[in-house]
Design a protein around this motif. Sequence first.
Motif, mmCIF file in Angstrom:
data_model
loop_
_atom_site.group_PDB
_atom_site.id
_atom_site.type_symbol
_atom_site.label_atom_id
_atom_site.label_comp_id
_atom_site.label_asym_id
_atom_site.label_seq_id
_atom_site.Cartn_x
_atom_site.Cartn_y
_atom_site.Cartn_z
ATOM 1 N N GLY A 188 37.090 51.679 27.399
ATOM 2 C CA GLY A 188 38.309 52.428 27.690
ATOM 3 C C GLY A 188 39.229 52.406 26.490
ATOM 4 N N ARG A 189 40.400 52.926 26.682
ATOM 5 C CA ARG A 189 41.370 52.959 25.583
ATOM 6 C C ARG A 189 42.016 51.606 25.344
ATOM 7 N NH1 ARG A 189 42.454 58.000 23.872
ATOM 8 N NH2 ARG A 189 41.776 59.743 25.168
ATOM 9 N N GLY A 190 42.076 50.793 26.390
ATOM 10 C CA GLY A 190 42.694 49.483 26.266
ATOM 11 C C GLY A 190 41.649 48.383 26.177
ATOM 12 N N PRO A 191 42.074 47.117 26.045
ATOM 13 C CA PRO A 191 41.130 46.000 25.969
ATOM 14 C C PRO A 191 40.430 45.779 27.298
ATOM 15 C CG PRO A 191 43.394 45.198 26.124
ATOM 16 C CD PRO A 191 43.486 46.678 25.950
ATOM 17 N N LEU A 192 39.235 45.193 27.221
ATOM 18 C CA LEU A 192 38.469 44.909 28.434
ATOM 19 C C LEU A 192 39.069 43.735 29.191
ATOM 20 C CD1 LEU A 192 34.763 45.229 27.220
ATOM 21 C CD2 LEU A 192 36.000 46.793 28.719
ATOM 22 N N ASN A 193 38.981 43.804 30.495
ATOM 23 C CA ASN A 193 39.391 42.699 31.353
ATOM 24 C C ASN A 193 38.144 41.927 31.743
ATOM 25 O OD1 ASN A 193 40.345 40.959 33.241
ATOM 26 N ND2 ASN A 193 41.275 42.512 34.546
ATOM 27 N N PHE A 194 38.054 40.646 31.375
ATOM 28 C CA PHE A 194 36.839 39.879 31.583
ATOM 29 C C PHE A 194 36.880 39.040 32.853
ATOM 30 C CE2 PHE A 194 34.425 40.950 27.944
ATOM 31 C CZ PHE A 194 35.329 41.208 26.931
ATOM 32 N N ASP A 195 37.752 39.371 33.800
ATOM 33 C CA ASP A 195 37.740 38.708 35.097
ATOM 34 C C ASP A 195 36.402 38.972 35.778
ATOM 35 O OD1 ASP A 195 40.263 37.769 34.730
ATOM 36 O OD2 ASP A 195 41.244 39.417 35.792
ATOM 37 N N PHE A 196 35.826 37.927 36.369
ATOM 38 C CA PHE A 196 34.497 38.045 36.983
ATOM 39 C C PHE A 196 34.576 37.614 38.437
ATOM 40 C CE2 PHE A 196 30.327 36.598 38.245
ATOM 41 C CZ PHE A 196 29.465 37.513 37.654
ATOM 42 N N THR A 197 34.017 38.446 39.325
ATOM 43 C CA THR A 197 33.952 38.098 40.737
ATOM 44 C C THR A 197 32.526 38.299 41.226
ATOM 45 O OG1 THR A 197 34.472 40.351 41.494
ATOM 46 C CG2 THR A 197 36.344 38.848 41.113
ATOM 47 N N LEU A 198 32.102 37.499 42.191
ATOM 48 C CA LEU A 198 30.749 37.605 42.728
ATOM 49 C C LEU A 198 30.537 38.949 43.419
ATOM 50 C CD1 LEU A 198 27.986 36.435 43.436
ATOM 51 C CD2 LEU A 198 29.031 35.404 45.478
ATOM 52 N N MET A 199 31.526 39.392 44.215
ATOM 53 C CA MET A 199 31.384 40.636 44.961
ATOM 54 C C MET A 199 31.482 41.870 44.056
ATOM 55 S SD MET A 199 30.939 40.068 48.251
ATOM 56 C CE MET A 199 31.572 41.511 49.112
ATOM 57 N N GLY A 200 32.012 41.700 42.862
ATOM 58 C CA GLY A 200 32.140 42.815 41.939
ATOM 59 C C GLY A 200 31.061 42.799 40.880
ATOM 60 N N GLU A 201 31.378 42.187 39.736
ATOM 61 C CA GLU A 201 30.428 42.148 38.628
ATOM 62 C C GLU A 201 29.150 41.401 38.998
ATOM 63 O OE1 GLU A 201 34.559 42.672 37.312
ATOM 64 O OE2 GLU A 201 33.567 41.120 38.499
ATOM 65 N N GLY A 202 29.278 40.381 39.846
ATOM 66 C CA GLY A 202 28.104 39.627 40.267
ATOM 67 C C GLY A 202 27.103 40.498 41.016
ATOM 68 N N PHE A 203 27.588 41.322 41.952
ATOM 69 C CA PHE A 203 26.699 42.204 42.713
ATOM 70 C C PHE A 203 26.093 43.297 41.832
ATOM 71 C CE2 PHE A 203 27.524 41.800 47.535
ATOM 72 C CZ PHE A 203 27.385 40.421 47.444
ATOM 73 N N ILE A 204 26.842 43.783 40.837
ATOM 74 C CA ILE A 204 26.305 44.772 39.907
ATOM 75 C C ILE A 204 25.145 44.162 39.121
ATOM 76 C CG2 ILE A 204 26.781 46.133 37.846
ATOM 77 C CD1 ILE A 204 28.015 47.360 40.272
ATOM 78 N N ALA A 205 25.313 42.920 38.663
ATOM 79 C CA ALA A 205 24.242 42.235 37.924
ATOM 80 C C ALA A 205 23.028 42.001 38.816
ATOM 81 C CB ALA A 205 24.761 40.907 37.369
ATOM 82 N N ILE A 206 23.266 41.641 40.084
ATOM 83 C CA ILE A 206 22.154 41.460 41.024
ATOM 84 C C ILE A 206 21.412 42.774 41.229
ATOM 85 C CG2 ILE A 206 21.556 40.919 43.412
ATOM 86 C CD1 ILE A 206 23.892 38.940 43.426
ATOM 87 N N ALA A 207 22.148 43.880 41.334
ATOM 88 C CA ALA A 207 21.524 45.193 41.490
ATOM 89 C C ALA A 207 20.649 45.526 40.283
ATOM 90 C CB ALA A 207 22.596 46.270 41.671
ATOM 91 N N ALA A 208 21.133 45.207 39.091
ATOM 92 C CA ALA A 208 20.352 45.472 37.877
ATOM 93 C C ALA A 208 19.085 44.623 37.850
ATOM 94 C CB ALA A 208 21.199 45.186 36.639
ATOM 95 N N LEU A 209 19.206 43.368 38.271
ATOM 96 C CA LEU A 209 18.036 42.489 38.307
ATOM 97 C C LEU A 209 17.028 42.965 39.340
ATOM 98 C CD1 LEU A 209 16.521 39.943 37.488
ATOM 99 C CD2 LEU A 209 17.926 38.655 39.119
ATOM 100 N N VAL A 210 17.508 43.363 40.518
ATOM 101 C CA VAL A 210 16.615 43.870 41.563
ATOM 102 C C VAL A 210 15.873 45.112 41.078
ATOM 103 C CG1 VAL A 210 16.544 44.945 43.853
ATOM 104 C CG2 VAL A 210 17.938 42.904 43.480
ATOM 105 N N MET A 211 16.559 46.014 40.396
ATOM 106 C CA MET A 211 15.928 47.220 39.889
ATOM 107 C C MET A 211 14.871 46.881 38.847
ATOM 108 S SD MET A 211 15.808 50.432 40.317
ATOM 109 C CE MET A 211 15.488 52.022 39.565
#
Length: 309
Positions: free
Chosen positions: A157-180
């Motif tokens: 994006g135009r601004g800096p990245l926000n590196f906050d990590f949550t299981l239901m958010g980024e965690g589930f996206i990573a799980i989806a990538a692993l499952v695929m």
Amino acid sequence: MPDRSHFTRRWLVVLTAIFCCLLWGSAYPAIKTGYALLSIPADDTASQVLFAGYRFFGSGLLLLALATVTGKSLWSFSPRQWGQLALLGLMQTTLQYVFFYIGLAYASGVKAAIVNSTGTFFSVLLAHFIYRNDRMSAARSIGCILGFAGVVLVNLGRGPLNFDFTLMGEGFIAIAALVMAIALLYGKRLSQTIDPVVMTGQQLTLGGLVLIAIGSFSGGEVTGIGWHSGLLLGYLTALSATVFALWSFLLKHNPVGQVIPLQFLIPVFGALLSAYFLQETILEWKNLMALALVCWGIWLVTRPSGQQT
């Protein structure tokens, strides 16, 4: 030095994979347009899952119809093979999209796209340990890194990245990538004994049915399908049928490490097509640099093994 037939076949594989990625990339603006036409809000996960279910179930039926016309058997499987097809459908179509849509509701689009791109790394890394003829090389590793850097850059994006990590958010996206990633490798294994078109059609139909059930029981609704939204849903249905069948065929006959890294093109095509159809900005230095990085990475990972260092 590879002969001419080997060179021609290699680039035919590359061009087919690029075509698949182009179609996959077109799904981003198509799905967004579909949500707008069907008045599905961004926070209505149940309706989005139901919409996905209709799309994949239709794709499965389309492929099964094609298989029938071409004389392929749809039902002559052992109980073990039916179980394998059901498992593939639950992984590649149902489970992956459930985790993805839930994660997308809790994570920003930029972070979700970056995290989801780790599926390519998962696939290449797993293939390195599973297949003897699909080992990582220095050039392939560098190519993957460059491709991933391009994906990150095009999604900044135009601004800096926000590196906050949550299981239901980024965690589930990573799980989806692993499952695929696991599902793609599992599908490659099944395609050795089951026709890729039949296999893809069965898993899309089964997985799509489960998505429809989940979306319906969760209160999702997809109503008011008209001429434009119907055509769009038809395009997405044909898109999934074409891409999944071609991709399964490519994985059956080629090393995973030569095909999977090309998936880095999907978000690039998605950005270009979104800019055209959704009037989003694309002529920025970061987008052009991302294209250069991805193309460089593709050249490295698709060179003949004799030229890799």
